[in-house]
Design an enzyme around this catalytic site. Structure first.
Site, PDB file in Angstrom:
ATOM      1  CB  VAL A 186      31.658 -92.686  56.641  1.00  0.00           C
ATOM      2  CG1 VAL A 186      31.132 -93.650  57.695  1.00  0.00           C
ATOM      3  CG2 VAL A 186      32.331 -91.500  57.292  1.00  0.00           C
ATOM      4  CG  ASP A 246      31.428-107.400  39.973  1.00  0.00           C
ATOM      5  OD1 ASP A 246      31.384-106.283  39.419  1.00  0.00           O
ATOM      6  OD2 ASP A 246      31.437-107.547  41.201  1.00  0.00           O
ATOM      7  CG  ASP A 257      23.523 -88.380  55.473  1.00  0.00           C
ATOM      8  OD1 ASP A 257      23.756 -89.324  54.700  1.00  0.00           O
ATOM      9  OD2 ASP A 257      24.358 -87.911  56.271  1.00  0.00           O
ATOM     10  CB  THR A 263      31.380-100.220  42.350  1.00  0.00           C
ATOM     11  OG1 THR A 263      30.415-101.262  42.446  1.00  0.00           O
ATOM     12  CG2 THR A 263      30.701 -98.965  41.843  1.00  0.00           C
ATOM     13  CE1 TYR A 292      22.030 -98.473  47.795  1.00  0.00           C
ATOM     14  CE2 TYR A 292      21.484 -97.570  49.954  1.00  0.00           C
ATOM     15  CZ  TYR A 292      22.052 -98.557  49.176  1.00  0.00           C
ATOM     16  OH  TYR A 292      22.617 -99.648  49.781  1.00  0.00           O
ATOM     17  CB  SER A 341      26.469 -94.496  46.564  1.00  0.00           C
ATOM     18  OG  SER A 341      26.584 -93.121  46.828  1.00  0.00           O
TER      19      SER A 341
HETATM   20  C1  UD2 Z   1      23.526 -96.221  53.656  1.00  0.00           C
HETATM   21  C2  UD2 Z   1      22.810 -97.281  54.501  1.00  0.00           C
HETATM   22  C3  UD2 Z   1      23.700 -98.536  54.586  1.00  0.00           C
HETATM   23  C4  UD2 Z   1      24.099 -99.035  53.188  1.00  0.00           C
HETATM   24  C5  UD2 Z   1      24.816 -97.881  52.498  1.00  0.00           C
HETATM   25  C6  UD2 Z   1      25.291 -98.215  51.093  1.00  0.00           C
HETATM   26  C7  UD2 Z   1      21.613 -95.905  56.135  1.00  0.00           C
HETATM   27  C8  UD2 Z   1      21.459 -95.554  57.577  1.00  0.00           C
HETATM   28  N1  UD2 Z   1      22.602 -96.785  55.853  1.00  0.00           N
HETATM   29  O1  UD2 Z   1      24.705 -95.873  54.348  1.00  0.00           O
HETATM   30  O2  UD2 Z   1      23.019 -99.563  55.296  1.00  0.00           O
HETATM   31  O3  UD2 Z   1      22.973 -99.455  52.463  1.00  0.00           O
HETATM   32  O4  UD2 Z   1      23.917 -96.753  52.390  1.00  0.00           O
HETATM   33  O5  UD2 Z   1      26.071 -97.158  50.636  1.00  0.00           O
HETATM   34  O6  UD2 Z   1      20.863 -95.450  55.298  1.00  0.00           O
HETATM   35  N2  UD2 Z   1      29.993 -89.153  55.867  1.00  0.00           N
HETATM   36  C9  UD2 Z   1      30.859 -88.172  56.313  1.00  0.00           C
HETATM   37  N3  UD2 Z   1      32.027 -88.003  55.652  1.00  0.00           N
HETATM   38  C10 UD2 Z   1      32.390 -88.758  54.562  1.00  0.00           C
HETATM   39  C11 UD2 Z   1      31.509 -89.750  54.121  1.00  0.00           C
HETATM   40  C12 UD2 Z   1      30.298 -89.929  54.798  1.00  0.00           C
HETATM   41  O7  UD2 Z   1      30.577 -87.466  57.293  1.00  0.00           O
HETATM   42  O8  UD2 Z   1      33.494 -88.514  54.017  1.00  0.00           O
HETATM   43  C13 UD2 Z   1      28.739 -89.363  56.607  1.00  0.00           C
HETATM   44  C14 UD2 Z   1      27.485 -89.391  55.756  1.00  0.00           C
HETATM   45  O9  UD2 Z   1      26.985 -88.096  55.514  1.00  0.00           O
HETATM   46  C15 UD2 Z   1      26.564 -90.229  56.654  1.00  0.00           C
HETATM   47  C16 UD2 Z   1      27.532 -91.200  57.371  1.00  0.00           C
HETATM   48  O10 UD2 Z   1      28.820 -90.635  57.229  1.00  0.00           O
HETATM   49  O11 UD2 Z   1      25.923 -89.418  57.619  1.00  0.00           O
HETATM   50  C17 UD2 Z   1      27.558 -92.593  56.758  1.00  0.00           C
HETATM   51  O12 UD2 Z   1      27.679 -92.437  55.334  1.00  0.00           O
HETATM   52  P1  UD2 Z   1      27.991 -93.682  54.383  1.00  0.00           P
HETATM   53  O13 UD2 Z   1      28.030 -93.165  52.983  1.00  0.00           O
HETATM   54  O14 UD2 Z   1      29.149 -94.445  54.887  1.00  0.00           O
HETATM   55  O15 UD2 Z   1      26.746 -94.632  54.617  1.00  0.00           O
HETATM   56  P2  UD2 Z   1      25.126 -94.361  54.674  1.00  0.00           P
HETATM   57  O16 UD2 Z   1      24.764 -94.117  56.088  1.00  0.00           O
HETATM   58  O17 UD2 Z   1      24.701 -93.440  53.608  1.00  0.00           O
END
Ligand code: UD2
Length: 320
Positions: A187, A32, A275, A36, A143, A80
Protein backbone atom coordinates in the site's frame (compact mmCIF):
# COMPACT_ATOMS: atom_id res chain seq x y z
CA UNK A 1 34.62 -12.85 3.82
CA UNK A 2 31.58 -15.14 3.73
CA UNK A 3 29.45 -16.06 0.71
CA UNK A 4 25.75 -15.18 1.00
CA UNK A 5 23.03 -16.49 -1.30
CA UNK A 6 20.01 -14.22 -1.53
CA UNK A 7 16.94 -15.77 -3.12
CA UNK A 8 14.70 -13.08 -4.59
CA UNK A 9 17.68 -10.76 -4.98
CA UNK A 10 15.82 -8.68 -7.57
CA UNK A 11 13.14 -7.70 -5.08
CA UNK A 12 13.30 -4.55 -3.02
CA UNK A 13 14.20 -6.40 0.17
CA UNK A 14 16.64 -8.84 -1.47
CA UNK A 15 18.46 -6.08 -3.37
CA UNK A 16 18.66 -3.93 -0.24
CA UNK A 17 20.25 -6.79 1.72
CA UNK A 18 22.71 -7.31 -1.16
CA UNK A 19 23.86 -3.69 -1.06
CA UNK A 20 24.29 -3.85 2.73
CA UNK A 21 26.36 -7.04 2.53
CA UNK A 22 28.59 -5.67 -0.25
CA UNK A 23 29.23 -2.52 1.78
CA UNK A 24 30.46 -4.79 4.59
CA UNK A 25 32.89 -6.54 2.23
CA UNK A 26 30.92 -9.79 1.95
CA UNK A 27 30.47 -11.85 -1.23
CA UNK A 28 26.97 -12.05 -2.69
CA UNK A 29 25.30 -14.51 -5.01
CA UNK A 30 21.67 -14.04 -5.95
CA UNK A 31 18.92 -16.12 -7.44
CA UNK A 32 15.75 -14.74 -8.99
CA UNK A 33 13.29 -15.67 -11.69
CA UNK A 34 12.55 -11.94 -12.12
CA UNK A 35 8.80 -12.54 -12.13
CA UNK A 36 8.26 -9.85 -9.52
CA UNK A 37 11.91 -8.93 -8.95
CA UNK A 38 13.46 -6.26 -11.16
CA UNK A 39 16.93 -6.16 -12.72
CA UNK A 40 16.95 -2.37 -12.33
CA UNK A 41 17.18 -2.90 -8.57
CA UNK A 42 20.57 -4.53 -9.17
CA UNK A 43 21.91 -2.09 -11.78
CA UNK A 44 24.51 -0.35 -9.61
CA UNK A 45 25.80 -3.59 -8.02
CA UNK A 46 25.51 -5.93 -11.03
CA UNK A 47 29.27 -6.09 -11.59
CA UNK A 48 29.92 -7.11 -7.98
CA UNK A 49 27.43 -9.96 -7.62
CA UNK A 50 26.82 -13.31 -9.28
CA UNK A 51 23.20 -13.77 -10.36
CA UNK A 52 21.53 -17.07 -11.19
CA UNK A 53 18.39 -16.45 -13.22
CA UNK A 54 16.31 -19.39 -12.04
CA UNK A 55 13.27 -20.39 -10.06
CA UNK A 56 13.43 -21.64 -6.47
CA UNK A 57 11.14 -24.48 -7.51
CA UNK A 58 13.98 -25.82 -9.71
CA UNK A 59 15.92 -28.09 -7.32
CA UNK A 60 18.94 -28.52 -9.62
CA UNK A 61 19.25 -24.76 -9.93
CA UNK A 62 18.99 -24.45 -6.15
CA UNK A 63 21.74 -27.04 -5.69
CA UNK A 64 23.99 -25.09 -8.07
CA UNK A 65 23.18 -21.82 -6.31
CA UNK A 66 23.96 -23.21 -2.82
CA UNK A 67 27.40 -24.57 -3.73
CA UNK A 68 30.05 -23.10 -1.40
CA UNK A 69 27.54 -20.82 0.31
CA UNK A 70 27.84 -19.91 4.01
CA UNK A 71 24.46 -18.21 4.56
CA UNK A 72 21.18 -18.30 2.64
CA UNK A 73 18.81 -15.36 2.97
CA UNK A 74 15.56 -16.70 1.56
CA UNK A 75 13.51 -13.71 0.36
CA UNK A 76 11.99 -15.12 -2.85
CA UNK A 77 8.19 -15.36 -2.71
CA UNK A 78 4.97 -14.27 -4.31
CA UNK A 79 4.33 -11.71 -1.58
CA UNK A 80 0.65 -10.86 -1.80
CA UNK A 81 -2.47 -11.64 0.19
CA UNK A 82 -4.95 -10.79 -2.63
CA UNK A 83 -2.92 -12.66 -5.27
CA UNK A 84 -3.00 -15.78 -3.09
CA UNK A 85 -6.76 -15.47 -2.71
CA UNK A 86 -7.03 -15.48 -6.53
CA UNK A 87 -4.38 -18.16 -7.08
CA UNK A 88 -3.78 -20.36 -4.01
CA UNK A 89 -1.93 -23.03 -6.05
CA UNK A 90 0.54 -20.50 -7.44
CA UNK A 91 1.09 -19.07 -3.97
CA UNK A 92 1.67 -22.51 -2.51
CA UNK A 93 4.09 -23.52 -5.24
CA UNK A 94 6.30 -20.45 -4.85
CA UNK A 95 5.91 -19.91 -1.13
CA UNK A 96 5.95 -23.51 0.16
CA UNK A 97 7.39 -25.86 -2.50
CA UNK A 98 10.03 -23.25 -3.29
CA UNK A 99 11.02 -23.01 0.37
CA UNK A 100 11.37 -26.78 0.75
CA UNK A 101 13.69 -26.78 -2.28
CA UNK A 102 15.78 -24.01 -0.76
CA UNK A 103 16.05 -26.00 2.47
CA UNK A 104 16.96 -29.29 0.78
CA UNK A 105 19.65 -27.59 -1.30
CA UNK A 106 20.99 -25.68 1.73
CA UNK A 107 21.10 -28.86 3.79
CA UNK A 108 22.90 -30.79 1.04
CA UNK A 109 25.45 -27.98 0.57
CA UNK A 110 26.09 -27.83 4.34
CA UNK A 111 25.16 -24.16 4.51
CA UNK A 112 25.78 -22.68 7.99
CA UNK A 113 22.42 -20.96 8.38
CA UNK A 114 19.21 -20.14 6.46
CA UNK A 115 17.35 -16.94 7.31
CA UNK A 116 13.76 -16.83 6.11
CA UNK A 117 11.48 -13.92 5.20
CA UNK A 118 8.41 -14.99 7.16
CA UNK A 119 5.29 -12.84 7.50
CA UNK A 120 3.25 -11.14 10.20
CA UNK A 121 0.19 -12.42 8.33
CA UNK A 122 0.70 -15.70 10.25
CA UNK A 123 -0.96 -14.10 13.29
CA UNK A 124 -4.21 -13.41 11.44
CA UNK A 125 -6.94 -11.48 13.21
CA UNK A 126 -6.37 -12.68 16.76
CA UNK A 127 -7.58 -9.79 18.96
CA UNK A 128 -4.53 -9.59 21.24
CA UNK A 129 -2.13 -6.75 20.47
CA UNK A 130 0.81 -6.57 20.26
CA UNK A 131 1.45 -9.91 18.59
CA UNK A 132 4.22 -11.95 20.15
CA UNK A 133 5.85 -15.13 18.91
CA UNK A 134 4.37 -17.26 21.69
CA UNK A 135 0.84 -16.70 20.37
CA UNK A 136 -0.95 -19.41 18.45
CA UNK A 137 -0.89 -18.45 14.75
CA UNK A 138 -4.26 -18.09 13.01
CA UNK A 139 -3.59 -17.38 9.32
CA UNK A 140 -6.49 -16.16 7.16
CA UNK A 141 -5.31 -15.98 3.54
CA UNK A 142 -3.63 -18.73 1.50
CA UNK A 143 -0.55 -16.47 1.47
CA UNK A 144 -0.47 -16.40 5.26
CA UNK A 145 -0.90 -20.17 5.45
CA UNK A 146 1.94 -20.68 2.97
CA UNK A 147 4.30 -18.36 4.84
CA UNK A 148 3.48 -20.13 8.11
CA UNK A 149 3.93 -23.58 6.54
CA UNK A 150 7.38 -22.49 5.39
CA UNK A 151 8.23 -21.37 8.91
CA UNK A 152 7.36 -24.85 10.13
CA UNK A 153 9.58 -26.34 7.42
CA UNK A 154 12.43 -24.10 8.58
CA UNK A 155 12.08 -25.28 12.17
CA UNK A 156 11.69 -28.88 11.01
CA UNK A 157 14.97 -28.77 9.08
CA UNK A 158 16.70 -27.51 12.21
CA UNK A 159 15.20 -30.28 14.32
CA UNK A 160 15.62 -33.14 11.84
CA UNK A 161 18.89 -32.24 10.10
CA UNK A 162 20.55 -29.71 12.41
CA UNK A 163 20.46 -27.06 9.66
CA UNK A 164 20.40 -23.74 11.54
CA UNK A 165 17.35 -21.70 10.52
CA UNK A 166 16.00 -18.34 11.64
CA UNK A 167 12.54 -17.06 10.69
CA UNK A 168 11.98 -13.32 10.59
CA UNK A 169 8.31 -12.39 10.65
CA UNK A 170 8.31 -9.18 8.62
CA UNK A 171 5.65 -6.62 9.48
CA UNK A 172 4.73 -4.66 6.33
CA UNK A 173 8.20 -3.69 5.13
CA UNK A 174 8.34 -0.57 2.97
CA UNK A 175 10.96 1.66 1.42
CA UNK A 176 12.75 2.65 -1.78
CA UNK A 177 12.54 0.25 -4.75
CA UNK A 178 9.33 -1.43 -3.61
CA UNK A 179 7.40 -2.08 -6.82
CA UNK A 180 4.38 0.24 -7.03
CA UNK A 181 3.18 -0.93 -10.42
CA UNK A 182 1.06 -4.00 -9.70
CA UNK A 183 -2.45 -4.08 -8.27
CA UNK A 184 -0.91 -6.35 -5.62
CA UNK A 185 1.81 -3.88 -4.63
CA UNK A 186 2.27 -2.85 -1.02
CA UNK A 187 0.00 0.00 0.00
CA UNK A 188 2.75 2.53 0.74
CA UNK A 189 4.50 2.08 -2.62
CA UNK A 190 1.12 2.56 -4.30
CA UNK A 191 -0.07 5.53 -2.25
CA UNK A 192 3.24 7.40 -2.43
CA UNK A 193 3.58 7.11 -6.21
CA UNK A 194 -0.10 7.85 -6.79
CA UNK A 195 -0.06 10.94 -4.56
CA UNK A 196 3.21 12.23 -6.04
CA UNK A 197 1.59 12.01 -9.47
CA UNK A 198 -1.61 13.70 -8.28
CA UNK A 199 -3.65 10.52 -8.64
CA UNK A 200 -6.35 9.57 -6.16
CA UNK A 201 -5.48 6.64 -3.86
CA UNK A 202 -8.13 4.12 -2.81
CA UNK A 203 -8.46 2.74 0.70
CA UNK A 204 -10.00 -0.73 0.83
CA UNK A 205 -12.45 -0.65 3.75
CA UNK A 206 -12.90 2.19 6.25
CA UNK A 207 -9.19 3.00 6.58
CA UNK A 208 -9.21 2.21 10.29
CA UNK A 209 -7.19 -0.97 9.74
CA UNK A 210 -3.70 -0.53 11.14
CA UNK A 211 -0.24 -1.82 10.35
CA UNK A 212 3.16 -1.84 12.03
CA UNK A 213 4.79 -0.40 8.89
CA UNK A 214 8.53 -1.14 9.04
CA UNK A 215 11.20 0.70 7.11
CA UNK A 216 13.48 -1.46 4.96
CA UNK A 217 16.72 -0.64 6.84
CA UNK A 218 15.27 -2.30 9.94
CA UNK A 219 14.56 -5.49 7.99
CA UNK A 220 18.02 -5.48 6.41
CA UNK A 221 19.61 -5.07 9.81
CA UNK A 222 17.53 -7.95 11.21
CA UNK A 223 18.84 -10.23 8.45
CA UNK A 224 22.46 -9.32 9.14
CA UNK A 225 21.96 -9.90 12.87
CA UNK A 226 20.14 -13.19 12.26
CA UNK A 227 23.18 -14.58 10.40
CA UNK A 228 25.54 -13.84 13.25
CA UNK A 229 23.37 -14.33 16.34
CA UNK A 230 24.33 -16.97 18.87
CA UNK A 231 22.86 -20.30 17.69
CA UNK A 232 21.67 -21.10 21.21
CA UNK A 233 19.34 -18.08 21.01
CA UNK A 234 18.49 -17.95 17.32
CA UNK A 235 18.61 -21.36 15.61
CA UNK A 236 15.20 -22.90 15.04
CA UNK A 237 13.54 -19.71 16.30
CA UNK A 238 10.96 -17.24 14.96
CA UNK A 239 11.30 -13.48 15.54
CA UNK A 240 9.07 -10.48 14.83
CA UNK A 241 10.73 -7.77 12.75
CA UNK A 242 8.83 -4.51 13.14
CA UNK A 243 8.87 -1.17 14.92
CA UNK A 244 6.38 -1.87 17.72
CA UNK A 245 4.02 0.91 16.67
CA UNK A 246 0.93 0.84 14.46
CA UNK A 247 -0.73 3.47 12.29
CA UNK A 248 -4.08 3.33 10.52
CA UNK A 249 -4.38 3.82 6.76
CA UNK A 250 -6.34 7.04 7.38
CA UNK A 251 -3.43 8.36 9.49
CA UNK A 252 -0.97 7.21 6.87
CA UNK A 253 -2.78 9.14 4.16
CA UNK A 254 -2.71 12.29 6.35
CA UNK A 255 1.02 11.86 7.02
CA UNK A 256 1.68 11.52 3.29
CA UNK A 257 -0.28 14.63 2.24
CA UNK A 258 2.38 17.22 3.21
CA UNK A 259 5.25 14.95 2.18
CA UNK A 260 3.87 14.42 -1.32
CA UNK A 261 2.16 17.86 -1.64
CA UNK A 262 -1.04 16.02 -2.59
CA UNK A 263 -4.07 18.25 -2.19
CA UNK A 264 -6.74 15.85 -3.53
CA UNK A 265 -8.99 13.49 -1.65
CA UNK A 266 -8.92 9.73 -1.31
CA UNK A 267 -11.54 7.17 -2.30
CA UNK A 268 -12.92 4.33 -0.20
CA UNK A 269 -13.63 0.98 -1.82
CA UNK A 270 -14.80 -2.41 -0.59
CA UNK A 271 -12.65 -4.14 2.04
CA UNK A 272 -10.22 -6.72 0.63
CA UNK A 273 -10.82 -10.44 1.18
CA UNK A 274 -8.27 -12.11 3.44
CA UNK A 275 -7.26 -8.80 5.05
CA UNK A 276 -6.16 -8.58 8.68
CA UNK A 277 -7.68 -5.68 10.65
CA UNK A 278 -4.88 -4.72 13.04
CA UNK A 279 -1.22 -5.63 13.11
CA UNK A 280 1.27 -4.60 15.77
CA UNK A 281 4.40 -6.39 16.95
CA UNK A 282 6.11 -7.01 20.21
CA UNK A 283 9.79 -6.93 19.22
CA UNK A 284 11.28 -7.88 22.58
CA UNK A 285 12.18 -11.42 21.50
CA UNK A 286 14.18 -10.10 18.52
CA UNK A 287 15.87 -7.63 20.84
CA UNK A 288 16.90 -10.37 23.29
CA UNK A 289 17.73 -13.07 20.73
CA UNK A 290 19.25 -11.08 17.87
CA UNK A 291 20.16 -7.72 19.36
CA UNK A 292 17.60 -6.15 17.00
CA UNK A 293 16.36 -2.63 17.58
CA UNK A 294 14.37 -0.66 15.00
CA UNK A 295 16.61 2.29 14.10
CA UNK A 296 14.40 4.12 11.58
CA UNK A 297 10.89 5.03 12.71
CA UNK A 298 7.77 5.27 10.54
CA UNK A 299 7.95 9.04 9.90
CA UNK A 300 11.62 9.02 8.94
CA UNK A 301 11.03 5.96 6.76
CA UNK A 302 8.15 7.70 5.00
CA UNK A 303 10.28 10.81 4.37
CA UNK A 304 13.11 8.76 2.88
CA UNK A 305 10.76 6.68 0.76
CA UNK A 306 8.86 9.68 -0.62
CA UNK A 307 12.15 11.38 -1.53
CA UNK A 308 13.34 8.29 -3.38
CA UNK A 309 10.13 7.93 -5.40
CA UNK A 310 10.08 11.68 -6.12
CA UNK A 311 13.51 11.40 -7.78
CA UNK A 312 12.45 8.24 -9.66
CA UNK A 313 9.30 9.87 -10.99
CA UNK A 314 11.26 12.92 -12.16
CA UNK A 315 13.75 10.58 -13.92
CA UNK A 316 11.02 8.32 -15.32
CA UNK A 317 7.54 9.86 -15.34
CA UNK A 318 5.92 6.66 -16.65
CA UNK A 319 6.77 4.85 -13.40
CA UNK A 320 3.43 3.64 -12.09
C1 UD2 B 1 0.74 -8.65 4.37
C2 UD2 B 1 1.52 -8.83 5.68
C3 UD2 B 1 2.94 -8.26 5.49
C4 UD2 B 1 3.64 -8.88 4.27
C5 UD2 B 1 2.75 -8.59 3.06
C6 UD2 B 1 3.31 -9.14 1.76
C7 UD2 B 1 -0.23 -8.56 7.36
C8 UD2 B 1 -0.73 -7.74 8.50
N1 UD2 B 1 0.88 -8.09 6.75
O1 UD2 B 1 0.63 -7.26 4.15
O2 UD2 B 1 3.71 -8.49 6.67
O3 UD2 B 1 3.84 -10.26 4.45
O4 UD2 B 1 1.46 -9.20 3.26
O5 UD2 B 1 2.52 -8.67 0.72
O6 UD2 B 1 -0.78 -9.60 7.05
N2 UD2 B 1 -4.74 -1.31 0.80
C9 UD2 B 1 -5.52 -0.23 0.44
N3 UD2 B 1 -5.34 0.29 -0.80
C10 UD2 B 1 -4.43 -0.20 -1.70
C11 UD2 B 1 -3.65 -1.29 -1.32
C12 UD2 B 1 -3.82 -1.84 -0.04
O7 UD2 B 1 -6.35 0.25 1.22
O8 UD2 B 1 -4.36 0.35 -2.83
C13 UD2 B 1 -4.90 -1.85 2.16
C14 UD2 B 1 -5.10 -3.35 2.24
O9 UD2 B 1 -6.45 -3.71 2.06
C15 UD2 B 1 -4.58 -3.63 3.66
C16 UD2 B 1 -3.48 -2.57 3.86
O10 UD2 B 1 -3.70 -1.58 2.87
O11 UD2 B 1 -5.61 -3.42 4.61
C17 UD2 B 1 -2.07 -3.12 3.66
O12 UD2 B 1 -2.07 -3.88 2.44
P1 UD2 B 1 -0.71 -4.40 1.78
O13 UD2 B 1 -1.08 -5.16 0.55
O14 UD2 B 1 0.26 -3.29 1.66
O15 UD2 B 1 -0.11 -5.35 2.90
P2 UD2 B 1 -0.76 -6.53 3.83
O16 UD2 B 1 -1.21 -5.90 5.10
O17 UD2 B 1 -1.66 -7.39 3.05
Amino acid sequence: MALYLITGIGGFIGSSIARALLSRGEAVRGLDNFSTGNKNNLAEIAARIEVHEADITDLDAMHRACKGVDFVLHQAAIPSVPKSVLDPLGSNEANVDGTVNVLVAARDAKVKRVVYAASSSAYGDTPTLPKHEGMKPDPISPYAVAKLASEHYMVSFFRCYGLETVCLRYFNIFGPRQDPSSPYSGVLAKFITQMLKGEQPTIFGDGEQSRDFTYIDNAVNANLLACKADASKAAGEVFNVATGRRVTLNETFKALQPLTSYSGQLKYGPARGGDVKHSLADVSKAEAGLGYRPSIDFEEGLRRTVEWYRKEIVADPVLT
